[in-house]
Design an enzyme around this catalytic site. Sequence first.
Site, short mmCIF file in Angstrom:
data_model
loop_
_atom_site.label_atom_id
_atom_site.label_comp_id
_atom_site.label_asym_id
_atom_site.label_seq_id
_atom_site.Cartn_x
_atom_site.Cartn_y
_atom_site.Cartn_z
N HIS A 1 0.82 -1.22 0.00
CA HIS A 1 0.00 0.00 0.00
C HIS A 1 0.85 1.26 0.00
CE1 HIS A 1 0.43 0.04 4.52
NE2 HIS A 1 0.40 1.34 4.31
N SER B 1 4.75 2.84 7.85
CA SER B 1 4.40 1.69 7.03
C SER B 1 5.56 1.30 6.12
CB SER B 1 3.17 1.99 6.18
OG SER B 1 2.01 2.00 6.96
N ASP C 1 0.08 -7.35 1.39
CA ASP C 1 0.60 -6.02 1.70
C ASP C 1 2.12 -6.01 1.77
OD1 ASP C 1 0.34 -3.32 2.01
OD2 ASP C 1 -0.03 -3.37 4.16
#
Length: 296
Positions: A40, A149, A70
């Site tokens: 993402h 992230s 992911d």
Amino acid sequence: MTPRVAALQVPRRGRDGGFSTALGSAVVFTDDGFLLTNAHVVGHADAGTLAFADGTSSPFHTIGADPLSDLAVLRADGQTPSPVTLGEATALRVGQLVVAVGNPLGLAGTVTAGVVSALGRSLPARAGSAVRIIDDVIQTDAALNPGNSGGALTTANGEVVGITTAVAGNGLGLAVPINTTSRRIIAALLGDSRIRRAYLGLAGVPAPLPPALRDRTGQRTGLRIVEVVPSAPAARAGVRAGDLLLTAADEPMGSAQALQRLMLADAIGHPLPLTVLRGEALVDVIAVPIELPTDD
């Protein structure tokens, strides 16, 4: 650890046609400049820029991304520091000290410490119409913020056991585990730039086995089939809604995740024996999974 985690800047095209920049992190995991991050973070971008804590920066290009786990693999177009050591998340214990390294809010080289607050969490992921549950997700109370992230979740000895993926709120963060499944996904991204998954065309929920069968097999739960897609491999094999799936490839099927773990590329086109309980009868069928179409 901090020098091996890069800050990413990824260009994004908005719905109005304009461009913005997404921030994230990535972890060097090979000697020849490959980095691991979240799918993402890179989205559909083919390239971007990365910078390390020592001030060096370079462009990167995306090797492959898998939204259903992911995870994504990048390659730097310049020099990178020495790689991290990938550990094994299955060895983690609740209460164990962990350290998150990333670039939250654009602040490069940020380190936060905490503990493993839970294991075995699940996180839904989507690519087009396909939905997959990322299982064995690590929950930590190490402070995570936007930009973390794709960063590293490490043990006290410096082994990377997870890739931080989401801010859960209320002081909790989540990380995709480094384990056998994720290693297979990373290897496939390195080799083929994409992930091929098998597809049976059924949906189910955990359900208890009848007491007599539970006592005989030692298996407590199966997967109650609630939907079978017409003309899909499961339907062609004779699986019906209402069946209780007990085993696939002779492995007990107590959850959707257990079946999901079998649905990788090596299952495509190969006979997959299934055993279901239909009424009071055990029924053996053979399904041949096809490749899951991707429409993202």
